[in-house]
Design a protein around this motif. Structure first.
Motif, short mmCIF file in Angstrom:
data_model
loop_
_atom_site.label_atom_id
_atom_site.label_comp_id
_atom_site.label_asym_id
_atom_site.label_seq_id
_atom_site.Cartn_x
_atom_site.Cartn_y
_atom_site.Cartn_z
N MET A 1 0.83 -1.20 0.00
CA MET A 1 0.00 0.00 0.00
C MET A 1 0.87 1.26 0.00
N PRO A 2 0.46 2.27 -0.74
CA PRO A 2 1.25 3.51 -0.76
C PRO A 2 1.10 4.26 0.56
N LEU A 3 2.09 5.03 0.88
CA LEU A 3 1.99 5.94 2.02
C LEU A 3 1.11 7.11 1.61
N ARG A 4 0.09 7.40 2.38
CA ARG A 4 -0.82 8.51 2.09
C ARG A 4 -0.65 9.56 3.17
N VAL A 5 -0.30 10.76 2.75
CA VAL A 5 0.01 11.83 3.69
C VAL A 5 -0.62 13.12 3.21
N VAL A 134 -7.86 29.52 -1.67
CA VAL A 134 -8.87 29.72 -2.71
C VAL A 134 -8.44 30.79 -3.71
N GLU A 135 -7.94 31.92 -3.20
CA GLU A 135 -7.70 33.07 -4.05
C GLU A 135 -6.38 33.03 -4.81
N SER A 136 -5.54 32.04 -4.52
CA SER A 136 -4.27 31.95 -5.25
C SER A 136 -4.06 30.51 -5.72
N PHE A 137 -5.15 29.89 -6.14
CA PHE A 137 -5.15 28.45 -6.38
C PHE A 137 -4.12 28.04 -7.44
N GLU A 138 -4.14 28.67 -8.62
CA GLU A 138 -3.38 28.15 -9.75
C GLU A 138 -1.87 28.25 -9.56
N HIS A 139 -1.36 29.46 -9.26
CA HIS A 139 0.10 29.58 -9.15
C HIS A 139 0.63 28.88 -7.91
N TYR A 140 -0.16 28.86 -6.82
CA TYR A 140 0.26 28.16 -5.61
C TYR A 140 0.25 26.66 -5.86
N GLN A 141 -0.75 26.18 -6.62
CA GLN A 141 -0.82 24.76 -6.98
C GLN A 141 0.42 24.35 -7.76
N ASP A 142 0.84 25.17 -8.72
CA ASP A 142 2.02 24.84 -9.52
C ASP A 142 3.27 24.74 -8.64
N TRP A 143 3.38 25.66 -7.67
CA TRP A 143 4.54 25.66 -6.77
C TRP A 143 4.55 24.38 -5.93
N ILE A 144 3.39 24.01 -5.39
CA ILE A 144 3.29 22.82 -4.54
C ILE A 144 3.62 21.55 -5.33
N ILE A 145 3.08 21.42 -6.54
CA ILE A 145 3.32 20.22 -7.33
C ILE A 145 4.80 20.09 -7.68
N SER A 146 5.44 21.22 -8.03
CA SER A 146 6.86 21.19 -8.33
C SER A 146 7.68 20.80 -7.11
N LEU A 147 7.32 21.35 -5.95
CA LEU A 147 8.02 21.05 -4.71
C LEU A 147 7.89 19.58 -4.35
N ALA A 148 6.66 19.05 -4.45
CA ALA A 148 6.42 17.64 -4.11
C ALA A 148 7.19 16.72 -5.04
N SER A 150 10.01 17.33 -6.56
CA SER A 150 11.44 17.36 -6.22
C SER A 150 11.74 16.57 -4.95
N ALA A 151 10.69 16.35 -4.12
CA ALA A 151 10.87 15.57 -2.89
C ALA A 151 10.65 14.08 -3.14
N GLY A 152 10.34 13.71 -4.38
CA GLY A 152 10.17 12.30 -4.71
C GLY A 152 8.77 11.77 -4.54
N ILE A 153 7.79 12.65 -4.44
CA ILE A 153 6.40 12.23 -4.29
C ILE A 153 5.81 12.02 -5.68
N GLY A 154 5.38 10.81 -5.96
CA GLY A 154 4.90 10.48 -7.29
C GLY A 154 3.50 10.96 -7.59
N ARG A 155 2.61 10.90 -6.61
CA ARG A 155 1.22 11.27 -6.85
C ARG A 155 0.85 12.42 -5.91
N VAL A 156 0.41 13.53 -6.50
CA VAL A 156 0.08 14.73 -5.72
C VAL A 156 -1.34 15.16 -6.07
N ARG A 157 -2.10 15.45 -5.05
CA ARG A 157 -3.43 16.02 -5.25
C ARG A 157 -3.51 17.33 -4.48
#
Length: 344
Positions: A1-5, A134-148, A150-157
């Motif tokens: 099972m994957p680690l879910r965090v 809510v008010e900064s969804f798109e650019h903040y989302q891009d930053w989070i996905i890139s960060l995750a 680089s940390a080796g997280i394969g699946r990000v939601r």
């Protein structure tokens, strides 16, 4: 099972939750030395203060370590990272080893947290969920996905914070009821109108978001306004050098005063430089003064505007204000006096 965090990176505090397969539920993860109980209650949810201190020779202190070492007011300590990332601040913070942007500092903070919990699991497959403003969804989302990534997280939601809070709320409402969720944190305000839906034979509950809105107003802004007011009253008591040294401890004192006023009608704002040319101040401050300051800054019209935008979304789906079963307040408690006044 994957680690879910799940990582809820907040302006003031950060919370980590991991899925416990054995218990069939999520549990909040505590990192010894970095975490502390919320509201100073031993059995309350452990949170990590969103703080990072850069020491010499690449040493870094995280969360509660900053408080324990008395480094909160150090020029090498960075706080409120999420707010500045959300608002796309171009400022670079001068730090040992060179300046960093708030995005870089926030990445250092979150990567330290991720590295402390992921390798110990012995699990290569990782799923991570991040709530985003809510008010900064798109650019903040891009930053989070890139960060995750680089940390080796394969699946990000990612999920907006209003929806995350609505789905996670454990309030005893019956299917079909509509309620407003009012979440004011350290850096942002999120308001959502949601309806509890019947999940049939499926376990748990599900909320449908009918309308949502946000604004970049939160506890840190209130701290800064109190600071400005106190500074005007007392700036003539110290010379320029001492005034500069006093600014950081005074801001911390203003934050403590705001928190105290969530429980009482009056408090004391006290700060000192701790330097050789010692400068200190101590003045009384009341909830009446705090509310008057909020009125002068136009806080209550701004809060009302966010509420109305969220309601408009619900109106467009056929729901009226009279359909609301109630209002639920979540997030930090130190803004509750201002929130209650806004909802009167």
């Amino acid at each position: 099972m994957p680690l879910r965090v799940s990582i809820d990176f907040g302006t003031s505090n950060t919370v980590i939750a991991c899925w416990d397969e054995g218990q069939g539920s999520a549990r909040v993860r505590e990192i010894p030395g970095w975490s502390r109980p919320c509201n100073a209650e031993p059995r309350s949810t452990p949170v990590i203060p969103s703080l990072i201190h850069y020491g010499g020779e690449e040493a870094r202190w995280i969360g509660q370590q900053v408080h324990d070492r008395g480094l909160l007011d150090s020029p090498s300590t960075v706080r409120w990272m999420k707010h500045y990332i959300s608002t796309r601040s171009p400022v670079r913070v001068p730090l040992p080893g060179g300046s960093r942007s708030y995005r870089e500092v926030g990445a250092d903070f979150l990567q330290a947290i991720l590295s402390s919990i992921l390798p110990a699991q012995g699990c290569e497959e990782i799923e991570a969920v991040f709530p985003v403003p809510v008010e900064s969804f798109e650019h903040y989302q891009d930053w989070i996905i890139s960060l995750a990534g680089s940390a080796g997280i394969g699946r990000v939601r990612v999920v907006d914070e209003a929806t995350a809070a609505a789905v996670a709320s454990g309030f005893t409402l019956i299917p079909g009821e509509v309620f407003m969720l009012f979440d004011m944190g350290g850096g942002t305000l999120d308001v959502s109108v949601v309806r509890l839906e019947d999940t049939g034979d499926s376990p748990g509950r599900r909320c449908r978001v009918l309308g949502k809105a946000g604004d970049d107003i939160g506890g840190m802004r209130m701290d800064q306004w109190i600071f400005g007011e106190v500074w005007e009253r007392c700036m003539s008591t110290c010379d320029e050098r001492s005034r500069k040294a006093l600014s950081r401890p005074l801001l911390s004192a203003c934050e403590s005063a705001k928190e105290a006023l969530s429980l009482g009608e009056e408090t004391e704002i006290s700060a000192c430089t701790g330097t050789h040319d010692r400068c200190e101040l101590s003045i009384p401050y009341t909830r009446t003064e705090f509310e008057r300051l909020m009125e002068e800054k136009g806080v209550f019209p701004r809060l009302n505007a966010v509420i109305q935008r969220a309601l408009q979304g619900a109106y467009s789906r056929g729901f009226a204000e009279d359909d609301l079963a109630g209002v639920v307040m979540v997030g930090g408690c130190s803004q509750i006096p201002a929130i209650k006044k806004a909802l009167e």
